[in-house]
Scaffold this motif. Structure first.
Motif, PDB file in Angstrom:
ATOM      1  N   LEU A 145     -81.483   9.749  -6.080  1.00 55.15           N
ATOM      2  CA  LEU A 145     -80.725  10.734  -6.849  1.00 55.15           C
ATOM      3  C   LEU A 145     -81.555  11.350  -7.975  1.00 55.15           C
ATOM      4  O   LEU A 145     -81.345  12.497  -8.348  1.00 55.15           O
ATOM      5  CB  LEU A 145     -79.463  10.092  -7.420  1.00 55.15           C
ATOM      6  CG  LEU A 145     -78.446  11.038  -8.065  1.00 55.15           C
ATOM      7  CD1 LEU A 145     -77.802  11.937  -7.002  1.00 55.15           C
ATOM      8  CD2 LEU A 145     -77.375  10.256  -8.820  1.00 55.15           C
ATOM      9  N   ILE A 146     -82.489  10.570  -8.509  1.00 52.34           N
ATOM     10  CA  ILE A 146     -83.421  11.074  -9.518  1.00 52.34           C
ATOM     11  C   ILE A 146     -84.835  10.747  -9.059  1.00 52.34           C
ATOM     12  O   ILE A 146     -85.167   9.580  -8.848  1.00 52.34           O
ATOM     13  CB  ILE A 146     -83.165  10.447 -10.897  1.00 52.34           C
ATOM     14  CG1 ILE A 146     -81.768  10.806 -11.407  1.00 52.34           C
ATOM     15  CG2 ILE A 146     -84.227  10.917 -11.898  1.00 52.34           C
ATOM     16  CD1 ILE A 146     -81.403  10.144 -12.730  1.00 52.34           C
ATOM     17  N   GLN A 147     -85.663  11.789  -8.901  1.00 50.02           N
ATOM     18  CA  GLN A 147     -87.054  11.605  -8.489  1.00 50.02           C
ATOM     19  C   GLN A 147     -87.965  12.230  -9.534  1.00 50.02           C
ATOM     20  O   GLN A 147     -87.724  13.355  -9.981  1.00 50.02           O
ATOM     21  CB  GLN A 147     -87.286  12.207  -7.108  1.00 50.02           C
ATOM     22  CG  GLN A 147     -86.393  11.570  -6.040  1.00 50.02           C
ATOM     23  CD  GLN A 147     -86.706  12.028  -4.631  1.00 50.02           C
ATOM     24  OE1 GLN A 147     -87.848  12.386  -4.318  1.00 50.02           O
ATOM     25  NE2 GLN A 147     -85.703  11.990  -3.757  1.00 50.02           N
ATOM     26  N   ARG A 148     -89.038  11.500  -9.907  1.00 50.77           N
ATOM     27  CA  ARG A 148     -89.914  11.911 -11.005  1.00 50.77           C
ATOM     28  C   ARG A 148     -91.380  11.717 -10.597  1.00 50.77           C
ATOM     29  O   ARG A 148     -92.132  11.000 -11.230  1.00 50.77           O
ATOM     30  CB  ARG A 148     -89.595  11.081 -12.255  1.00 50.77           C
ATOM     31  CG  ARG A 148     -88.203  11.314 -12.810  1.00 50.77           C
ATOM     32  CD  ARG A 148     -87.754  10.197 -13.756  1.00 50.77           C
ATOM     33  NE  ARG A 148     -88.782   9.763 -14.678  1.00 50.77           N
ATOM     34  CZ  ARG A 148     -89.008  10.340 -15.856  1.00 50.77           C
ATOM     35  NH1 ARG A 148     -88.288  11.383 -16.234  1.00 50.77           N
ATOM     36  NH2 ARG A 148     -89.949   9.869 -16.662  1.00 50.77           N
ATOM     37  N   HIS A 149     -91.783  12.375  -9.531  1.00 53.24           N
ATOM     38  CA  HIS A 149     -93.139  12.205  -9.005  1.00 53.24           C
ATOM     39  C   HIS A 149     -94.181  12.635 -10.042  1.00 53.24           C
ATOM     40  O   HIS A 149     -94.017  13.666 -10.702  1.00 53.24           O
ATOM     41  CB  HIS A 149     -93.301  13.013  -7.723  1.00 53.24           C
ATOM     42  CG  HIS A 149     -92.392  12.557  -6.618  1.00 53.24           C
ATOM     43  ND1 HIS A 149     -92.735  11.567  -5.736  1.00 53.24           N
ATOM     44  CD2 HIS A 149     -91.133  12.955  -6.269  1.00 53.24           C
ATOM     45  CE1 HIS A 149     -91.748  11.366  -4.874  1.00 53.24           C
ATOM     46  NE2 HIS A 149     -90.760  12.191  -5.186  1.00 53.24           N
ATOM     47  N   PRO A 150     -95.255  11.860 -10.197  1.00 53.58           N
ATOM     48  CA  PRO A 150     -96.267  12.160 -11.220  1.00 53.58           C
ATOM     49  C   PRO A 150     -96.923  13.519 -11.010  1.00 53.58           C
ATOM     50  O   PRO A 150     -97.288  13.881  -9.886  1.00 53.58           O
ATOM     51  CB  PRO A 150     -97.290  11.029 -11.041  1.00 53.58           C
ATOM     52  CG  PRO A 150     -96.534   9.929 -10.370  1.00 53.58           C
ATOM     53  CD  PRO A 150     -95.542  10.610  -9.475  1.00 53.58           C
ATOM     54  N   GLU A 151     -97.101  14.259 -12.100  1.00 58.46           N
ATOM     55  CA  GLU A 151     -97.714  15.581 -12.057  1.00 58.46           C
ATOM     56  C   GLU A 151     -99.087  15.533 -11.397  1.00 58.46           C
ATOM     57  O   GLU A 151     -99.429  16.388 -10.573  1.00 58.46           O
ATOM     58  CB  GLU A 151     -97.844  16.131 -13.483  1.00 58.46           C
ATOM     59  CG  GLU A 151     -96.537  16.439 -14.185  1.00 58.46           C
ATOM     60  CD  GLU A 151     -96.090  17.869 -13.944  1.00 58.46           C
ATOM     61  OE1 GLU A 151     -96.776  18.575 -13.182  1.00 58.46           O
ATOM     62  OE2 GLU A 151     -95.063  18.252 -14.518  1.00 58.46           O
ATOM     63  N   GLU A 152     -99.881  14.533 -11.750  1.00 63.45           N
ATOM     64  CA  GLU A 152    -101.269  14.487 -11.285  1.00 63.45           C
ATOM     65  C   GLU A 152    -101.395  14.246  -9.788  1.00 63.45           C
ATOM     66  O   GLU A 152    -102.452  14.488  -9.198  1.00 63.45           O
ATOM     67  CB  GLU A 152    -102.045  13.409 -12.046  1.00 63.45           C
ATOM     68  CG  GLU A 152    -101.524  11.994 -11.881  1.00 63.45           C
ATOM     69  CD  GLU A 152    -100.426  11.618 -12.870  1.00 63.45           C
ATOM     70  OE1 GLU A 152    -100.124  10.412 -12.990  1.00 63.45           O
ATOM     71  OE2 GLU A 152     -99.859  12.532 -13.507  1.00 63.45           O
ATOM     72  N   VAL A 174     -86.783   4.098 -10.931  1.00 66.33           N
ATOM     73  CA  VAL A 174     -86.542   5.010  -9.817  1.00 66.33           C
ATOM     74  C   VAL A 174     -87.421   4.606  -8.641  1.00 66.33           C
ATOM     75  O   VAL A 174     -88.483   4.015  -8.817  1.00 66.33           O
ATOM     76  CB  VAL A 174     -86.820   6.487 -10.211  1.00 66.33           C
ATOM     77  CG1 VAL A 174     -85.827   6.958 -11.256  1.00 66.33           C
ATOM     78  CG2 VAL A 174     -88.257   6.668 -10.700  1.00 66.33           C
ATOM     79  N   ALA A 175     -86.966   4.940  -7.443  1.00 64.98           N
ATOM     80  CA  ALA A 175     -87.739   4.595  -6.249  1.00 64.98           C
ATOM     81  C   ALA A 175     -88.933   5.514  -6.058  1.00 64.98           C
ATOM     82  O   ALA A 175     -89.925   5.124  -5.438  1.00 64.98           O
ATOM     83  CB  ALA A 175     -86.834   4.654  -5.016  1.00 64.98           C
ATOM     84  N   HIS A 176     -88.829   6.722  -6.600  1.00 62.55           N
ATOM     85  CA  HIS A 176     -89.865   7.729  -6.364  1.00 62.55           C
ATOM     86  C   HIS A 176     -90.314   8.345  -7.681  1.00 62.55           C
ATOM     87  O   HIS A 176     -89.641   9.208  -8.241  1.00 62.55           O
ATOM     88  CB  HIS A 176     -89.330   8.823  -5.446  1.00 62.55           C
ATOM     89  CG  HIS A 176     -88.778   8.300  -4.150  1.00 62.55           C
ATOM     90  ND1 HIS A 176     -89.576   7.845  -3.120  1.00 62.55           N
ATOM     91  CD2 HIS A 176     -87.497   8.114  -3.739  1.00 62.55           C
ATOM     92  CE1 HIS A 176     -88.819   7.423  -2.118  1.00 62.55           C
ATOM     93  NE2 HIS A 176     -87.555   7.580  -2.469  1.00 62.55           N
ATOM     94  N   GLY A 177     -91.441   7.857  -8.185  1.00 70.21           N
ATOM     95  CA  GLY A 177     -91.990   8.453  -9.385  1.00 70.21           C
ATOM     96  C   GLY A 177     -92.073   7.522 -10.567  1.00 70.21           C
ATOM     97  O   GLY A 177     -92.015   6.289 -10.434  1.00 70.21           O
TER      98      GLY A 177
END
Length: 206
Positions: A123-130, A185-188
């Motif tokens: 529901l919330i994904q925060r993948h690293p910018e780099e 979170v699972a992603h990020g």
């Protein structure tokens, strides 16, 4: 994957990864015998069978919609969130709420009370910018899934239209009411402090 040691001395497993002897030994040594194995949504299921076979005495929890999928043939489920048990036996330590209203997928979110940590899957994904370079990175940014402003995939958001947002808001309000300090979170990238503000911003589309 998240592992929580419960007050009983047993462990609670969220969205397990592929198991091996070294991982199993580490979990048991640090968190105790595995008692609960939970899947947060119908697409996080790949290694449930491995874990349920390794720990036949553990109780395996399915989210809404998972048991009906053929990909889980052979997986032993003991209960489905929201159907068999509205208050699972670990409720005193780990709260939960089902985000409903989507015709695509419902997801169960969790809150570990002692550490004030919210555990949110897709529901919330925060993948690293780099890590978001090239064409893939562009798509991920357009989808609103990158960095501190990461949120929910837009195609999933659309699945709450036109009448599902009211149900989703009820779940969002419960999540915000947890007043989480941390977010996994699972992603990020996870959040170590000020998690409630991050969650509120990420779910503002609801």
């Amino acid at each position: 994957m998240v592992v929580i040691r419960l007050d009983s001395g047993c462990s609670w497993i969220w969205s397990p990864v592929q198991i091996n002897d070294a991982l199993a030994d580490e979990v048991e040594a640090k968190a105790g015998p595995v008692k609960y194995i939970v899947s947060p949504n119908k697409i996080h299921h790949l290694f449930l069978k491995q874990w349920s076979e390794k720990y036949p005495d553990a109780k395996v929890y399915a989210p809404p919609g998972l048991e009906e999928r053929k990909v889980t043939d052979g997986v032993r489920f003991d209960a489905t969130f929201g159907e068999d048990e509205t208050d699972p036996p670990f409720h005193d330590e780990i709260d939960s709420v089902i985000v409903q209203g989507s015709y695509f997928m419902e997801e169960v979110e969790f809150f570990h009370k002692e550490s004030k940590t919210a555990i949110i899957c897709d529901l919330i994904q925060r993948h690293p910018e780099e890590e978001m370079a090239g064409f893939k990175g562009t798509l991920m940014r357009l989808n609103g899934l990158v960095g501190n402003n990461g949120s929910c995939p837009r195609e999933w958001r659309f699945s709450f239209w036109p009448f599902g947002k009211e149900k989703a808001r009820k779940a969002r309000d419960i999540i915000l009411g947890w007043r989480a300090e941390k977010l996994i979170v699972a992603h990020g990238t996870c959040v170590e402090e000020g998690a409630t503000a991050v969650i509120e911003r990420a779910l503002s589309w609801i």
